[in-house]
Design a protein around this motif. Sequence first.
Motif, PDB file in Angstrom:
ATOM      1  N   SER A 134       4.615  -4.027   5.381  1.00 37.90           N
ATOM      2  CA  SER A 134       5.785  -3.154   5.364  1.00 37.90           C
ATOM      3  C   SER A 134       6.183  -2.754   6.782  1.00 37.90           C
ATOM      4  N   LEU A 135       5.206  -2.371   7.576  1.00 37.63           N
ATOM      5  CA  LEU A 135       5.481  -1.928   8.949  1.00 37.63           C
ATOM      6  C   LEU A 135       5.955  -3.083   9.834  1.00 37.63           C
ATOM      7  N   VAL A 136       5.267  -4.220   9.763  1.00 44.42           N
ATOM      8  CA  VAL A 136       5.595  -5.348  10.644  1.00 44.42           C
ATOM      9  C   VAL A 136       6.898  -6.034  10.233  1.00 44.42           C
ATOM     10  N   LEU A 137       7.120  -6.175   8.946  1.00 46.12           N
ATOM     11  CA  LEU A 137       8.317  -6.875   8.468  1.00 46.12           C
ATOM     12  C   LEU A 137       9.531  -5.964   8.351  1.00 46.12           C
ATOM     13  N   GLY A 138       9.339  -4.661   8.524  1.00 40.99           N
ATOM     14  CA  GLY A 138      10.449  -3.718   8.430  1.00 40.99           C
ATOM     15  C   GLY A 138      11.016  -3.601   7.028  1.00 40.99           C
ATOM     16  N   ARG A 139      10.153  -3.735   6.041  1.00 42.37           N
ATOM     17  CA  ARG A 139      10.574  -3.628   4.643  1.00 42.37           C
ATOM     18  C   ARG A 139       9.978  -2.371   4.036  1.00 42.37           C
ATOM     19  N   SER A 140      10.521  -1.965   2.910  1.00 42.60           N
ATOM     20  CA  SER A 140       9.938  -0.812   2.221  1.00 42.60           C
ATOM     21  C   SER A 140       8.580  -1.220   1.673  1.00 42.60           C
ATOM     22  N   TRP A 141       7.772  -0.215   1.361  1.00 38.36           N
ATOM     23  CA  TRP A 141       6.442  -0.492   0.816  1.00 38.36           C
ATOM     24  C   TRP A 141       6.581  -1.246  -0.507  1.00 38.36           C
ATOM     25  N   GLY A 142       7.552  -0.885  -1.326  1.00 39.28           N
ATOM     26  CA  GLY A 142       7.781  -1.561  -2.601  1.00 39.28           C
ATOM     27  C   GLY A 142       8.165  -3.016  -2.433  1.00 39.28           C
ATOM     28  N   GLU A 143       9.036  -3.290  -1.450  1.00 45.15           N
ATOM     29  CA  GLU A 143       9.432  -4.678  -1.185  1.00 45.15           C
ATOM     30  C   GLU A 143       8.241  -5.506  -0.727  1.00 45.15           C
ATOM     31  N   ALA A 144       7.415  -4.921   0.149  1.00 46.05           N
ATOM     32  CA  ALA A 144       6.218  -5.626   0.617  1.00 46.05           C
ATOM     33  C   ALA A 144       5.244  -5.850  -0.536  1.00 46.05           C
ATOM     34  N   ALA A 145       5.141  -4.883  -1.433  1.00 45.03           N
ATOM     35  CA  ALA A 145       4.251  -5.022  -2.591  1.00 45.03           C
ATOM     36  C   ALA A 145       4.698  -6.190  -3.477  1.00 45.03           C
ATOM     37  N   LEU A 146       6.003  -6.358  -3.628  1.00 42.64           N
ATOM     38  CA  LEU A 146       6.495  -7.479  -4.433  1.00 42.64           C
ATOM     39  C   LEU A 146       6.125  -8.825  -3.814  1.00 42.64           C
ATOM     40  N   LEU A 147       6.121  -8.893  -2.479  1.00 40.80           N
ATOM     41  CA  LEU A 147       5.749 -10.137  -1.815  1.00 40.80           C
ATOM     42  C   LEU A 147       4.291 -10.511  -2.106  1.00 40.80           C
ATOM     43  N   VAL A 148       3.447  -9.514  -2.258  1.00 43.76           N
ATOM     44  CA  VAL A 148       2.013  -9.736  -2.419  1.00 43.76           C
ATOM     45  C   VAL A 148       1.646 -10.190  -3.832  1.00 43.76           C
TER      46      VAL A 148
END
Length: 181
Positions: A134-148
Amino acid sequence: MERNLTMVAMFAALIAVLGLIPPITLAFGVPITAQSLGVMLAGTVLGAKRGGLAALLFLGLTLLGLPLLSGGRGGLGVLASPTVGFALGFPVAAFATGFITERLSRLPVGLAAGAGAILGGIGVLYLCGITGMSLVLGRSWGEAALLVTAFIPGDLIKAVLAGMLTLMLYRARPRSVLSRA
């Protein structure tokens, strides 16, 4: 003391060796690797303190520049990559996995190790990894969670393997599973 140091070093080496298995890199820059299995095993076999130390030793050597992460990555540049949360989460996840496995001592070894691997080796590691992404990609925590979510099936397989391997080791050499000591 000497046995503990040897076991910590051996599991740090195991995490590194599992990085030699070629990774599958996803579109957002985070590879699927076998190294998280090593983190899970460090916790299920060594317990919280020694497992956390093994993963911390691995992380320290990686940050010093040794190319121990999957794909031959290492050095301080790891701290600026989308995998930073996963790398920094290795010691936390190994500790949590061991802690949970130790606390579930009334359960059969394989079940306790599998549950520890799921809760610590997946749950805790994902919390760290998603936060870093989330921090490195500049995305929300929810968006990063979807990637995982792409990692979940493989990580569940690794958690089952960690439980089975810990059980097999316990049956062969009960005193070597320090999480049960």
